[in-house]
Design an enzyme around this catalytic site. Structure first.
Site, PDB file in Angstrom:
ATOM      1  N   CYS A 254      -4.657   4.188  -2.764  1.00  0.00           N
ATOM      2  CA  CYS A 254      -5.526   3.533  -3.718  1.00  0.00           C
ATOM      3  C   CYS A 254      -6.910   4.082  -3.534  1.00  0.00           C
ATOM      4  O   CYS A 254      -8.057   3.650  -3.242  1.00  0.00           O
ATOM      5  CB  CYS A 254      -5.572   1.992  -3.648  1.00  0.00           C
ATOM      6  SG  CYS A 254      -3.950   1.314  -3.332  1.00  0.00           S
ATOM      7  N   ALA A 255      -7.000   5.437  -3.359  1.00  0.00           N
ATOM      8  CA  ALA A 255      -8.240   6.414  -2.857  1.00  0.00           C
ATOM      9  C   ALA A 255      -9.263   6.522  -3.860  1.00  0.00           C
ATOM     10  O   ALA A 255     -10.392   6.854  -3.509  1.00  0.00           O
ATOM     11  CB  ALA A 255      -7.745   7.468  -2.468  1.00  0.00           C
ATOM     12  N   ALA A 256      -8.952   6.590  -5.204  1.00  0.00           N
ATOM     13  CA  ALA A 256     -10.076   6.744  -6.376  1.00  0.00           C
ATOM     14  C   ALA A 256     -11.298   5.823  -6.025  1.00  0.00           C
ATOM     15  O   ALA A 256     -10.844   4.839  -5.865  1.00  0.00           O
ATOM     16  CB  ALA A 256      -9.547   6.489  -7.671  1.00  0.00           C
ATOM     17  N   PRO A 257     -12.467   6.217  -6.290  1.00  0.00           N
ATOM     18  CA  PRO A 257     -12.854   7.567  -6.515  1.00  0.00           C
ATOM     19  C   PRO A 257     -13.167   8.588  -5.568  1.00  0.00           C
ATOM     20  O   PRO A 257     -13.818   9.659  -5.720  1.00  0.00           O
ATOM     21  CB  PRO A 257     -14.366   7.085  -7.402  1.00  0.00           C
ATOM     22  CG  PRO A 257     -14.928   5.701  -6.500  1.00  0.00           C
ATOM     23  CD  PRO A 257     -13.694   5.258  -6.216  1.00  0.00           C
ATOM     24  N   GLY A 258     -12.725   8.103  -4.361  1.00  0.00           N
ATOM     25  CA  GLY A 258     -12.904   9.233  -3.112  1.00  0.00           C
ATOM     26  C   GLY A 258     -13.851   8.899  -2.275  1.00  0.00           C
ATOM     27  O   GLY A 258     -14.124   9.888  -1.201  1.00  0.00           O
ATOM     28  N   GLY A 259     -14.477   8.154  -2.321  1.00  0.00           N
ATOM     29  CA  GLY A 259     -15.707   7.799  -1.073  1.00  0.00           C
ATOM     30  C   GLY A 259     -14.974   7.755   0.190  1.00  0.00           C
ATOM     31  O   GLY A 259     -15.500   8.246   1.042  1.00  0.00           O
ATOM     32  N   LYS A 260     -13.964   6.945   0.308  1.00  0.00           N
ATOM     33  CA  LYS A 260     -13.379   6.538   1.575  1.00  0.00           C
ATOM     34  C   LYS A 260     -12.705   8.217   2.238  1.00  0.00           C
ATOM     35  O   LYS A 260     -12.570   8.304   3.094  1.00  0.00           O
ATOM     36  CB  LYS A 260     -12.556   5.403   1.715  1.00  0.00           C
ATOM     37  CG  LYS A 260     -13.103   4.267   1.300  1.00  0.00           C
ATOM     38  CD  LYS A 260     -12.318   3.015   1.198  1.00  0.00           C
ATOM     39  CE  LYS A 260     -13.364   1.981   0.694  1.00  0.00           C
ATOM     40  NZ  LYS A 260     -13.675   1.975  -0.779  1.00  0.00           N
ATOM     41  N   ASP A 277      -3.772   7.843  -5.782  1.00  0.00           N
ATOM     42  CA  ASP A 277      -4.158   6.851  -6.492  1.00  0.00           C
ATOM     43  C   ASP A 277      -3.195   6.486  -7.879  1.00  0.00           C
ATOM     44  O   ASP A 277      -2.881   7.599  -8.476  1.00  0.00           O
ATOM     45  CB  ASP A 277      -5.604   6.789  -7.098  1.00  0.00           C
ATOM     46  CG  ASP A 277      -6.173   5.346  -7.473  1.00  0.00           C
ATOM     47  OD1 ASP A 277      -6.852   4.689  -6.820  1.00  0.00           O
ATOM     48  OD2 ASP A 277      -6.103   5.109  -8.767  1.00  0.00           O
ATOM     49  N   CYS A 375     -12.247  -5.298  -1.245  1.00  0.00           N
ATOM     50  CA  CYS A 375     -13.433  -5.701  -1.650  1.00  0.00           C
ATOM     51  C   CYS A 375     -13.683  -7.203  -2.123  1.00  0.00           C
ATOM     52  O   CYS A 375     -14.411  -7.600  -3.063  1.00  0.00           O
ATOM     53  CB  CYS A 375     -14.314  -4.810  -2.342  1.00  0.00           C
ATOM     54  SG  CYS A 375     -13.542  -4.335  -3.897  1.00  0.00           S
TER      55      CYS A 375
END
Length: 429
Positions: A254-260, A277, A375
């Protein structure tokens, strides 16, 4: 500016698309911002975010001042009047300009015959403002949250729910993540000061900096070169708990948008990262983030419930599962969430989270680490979720975060000024 691009009417249309059609403001706003001059983009954003932040108050005022609601093709006028109220209550736009521009918005939405009505309602509000606001202060609408969410927060946090609601109703601070492969945090703070801005380090998250005053990204030292990324402090906790190491195989699900994803690679530049994602459109932002920061990861579209479809039988040393959730911890950043979510969504999301956890756990190597993060501030998605997972998963053990009775770490919005966030660090026995 052309009349059809009246700022107030564009804001009204954006809010209508969110509330009536269930669209996300982050999807609705950018195309509308393309229609206005650069100098007006910030005001358009302020009007959209502000109306959604205070929607229940503005709705309450309309119900007090109008005998019947605007419906059908006139519905946009309902939201245009809200935009007028918001300017009079919360902005520095001079009242005469707020009235004139809002009334003129009726022409842009092809409802010129309603200019008199809009003007009349806004002027009536000005005359009765003090009385109306005193009455509003004792109404259920004063919390600026839907009733179902207020009840859930009251049940989950009997002594803290008002603090959470107050934090949700604030404007969010701007947090940054310093790219440690380029600069130390203190070194970059020096560059920030040289640029005439001030920032403050977070006490717990080693790369996090809060700007004293939010600023456009192009004004930040080295943003285009990848020296710094916009990311809330609480979101930075994910990589801190994951503690990635060079040479490891790491899954960011569930990576989008890629900040992590990019934070993992800043901490462990030699890690082999797979970012997955379900949303192909949002994956384009993962590629953008990797490119700006000069990093490499494998990026795939896939459903977290079916890992065989996107990674075969591969196993990982560490997994970050930033699970799909209600996003009730980031309402101050995305006020449309209050009006897009429904009470019934919570049970459905909890079921989806459980399915993803069960599907991905076998892909973690023995001795490996899985960080489950949301979150959200709701226990059904967080502590309750991990508690039941531990009960049905004998080879899973909690590490660092909480106790078996109260698993995980729950950050509430406003705590150290970060967003609401939950983390549970799990080790495979």
């Amino acid at each position: 500016m052309k009349k059809q691009n009246n700022l107030r009417s564009l804001a009204a249309q954006a809010v209508e698309q969110v509330v009536e059609q269930g669209q996300s403001l982050s999807n609705v706003l950018p195309p509308l911002q393309q229609k206005v001059a650069d100098k007006d983009k910030a005001l358009l954003q302020e009007l959209c975010f502000g109306v959604l932040r205070t929607l229940s108050q503005l709705e309450w005022l309309i119900n007090k001042l109008m005998s019947r609601p605007m419906t059908g093709k006139q519905r946009t006028v309902h939201y245009l009047i809200m935009v007028g109220f918001y300017q009079l209550l919360y902005t520095r736009v001079p009242p005469h300009a707020a009235l004139a521009e809002t009334v003129e918005g009726a022409v842009s939405i092809k409802r010129p015959q309603l200019k008199g009505l809009i003007n009349g309602v806004l002027r009536q509000f000005q005359r009765q403002q003090e009385t109306l606001l005193n009455e509003f202060a004792t109404s259920d609408a004063r919390f600026l949250h839907p009733g179902w969410l207020v009840k859930r927060l009251q049940n989950a946090y009997p002594t803290q729910w008002q603090h959470i609601i107050e934090a949700n109703n604030q404007r969010p601070p701007m947090w940054l993540r310093v790219n440690r492969t380029h600069h130390t945090r203190d070194g970059w703070l020096g560059l920030l000061e040289d640029a005439g801005m001030k920032g403050y380090p977070h006490p717990d998250y080693p790369d996090a900096v809060r700007l004293e005053t939010p600023a456009p990204v192009h004004a930040l030292p080295g943003f285009a070169e990848g020296w710094v990324t916009v990311q809330d402090a609480s979101a930075q906790g994910c990589a801190v708990f994951l503690a990635p190491q060079n040479g490891e195989h790491i899954l960011d699900l569930c990576a989008a948008p890629g900040g992590k994803t990019t934070h993992i690679l800043e901490v462990a530049p030699e890690a082999d990262v797979l970012a997955v994602d379900i949303d192909e459109q949002r994956l384009s932002r993962v590629y953008d983030n990797l490119k700006r920061l000069g990093m490499k990861a494998t990026v795939k579209q896939g459903d977290g419930r079916y890992p065989a479809q996107w990674c075969g039988e591969q196993q990982f040393d560490r997994i970050l599962l930033d699970a799909p959730c209600s996003a009730t911890g980031v309402i101050r950043r995305h006020p449309d969430i209050k009006w897009l979510r429904r009470d019934r969504d919570i049970a459905e999301l909890a079921q989806l989270q459980a399915e993803i956890l069960d599907a991905v756990w076998p892909r973690l190597k023995p001795g490996g680490t899985l960080v489950y993060a949301t979150c959200s501030v709701l226990p059904e998605e967080n502590r309750d979720q991990i508690k039941t997972f531990l009960q049905r998963t004998p080879d899973a053990a909690l590490s660092e975060t909480g106790t078996p009775d109260q698993p995980g770490q729950q950050n509430l919005p406003g705590g150290e000024e970060g967003d609401g966030f939950f983390y549970a660090k799990l080790i495979k026995k």
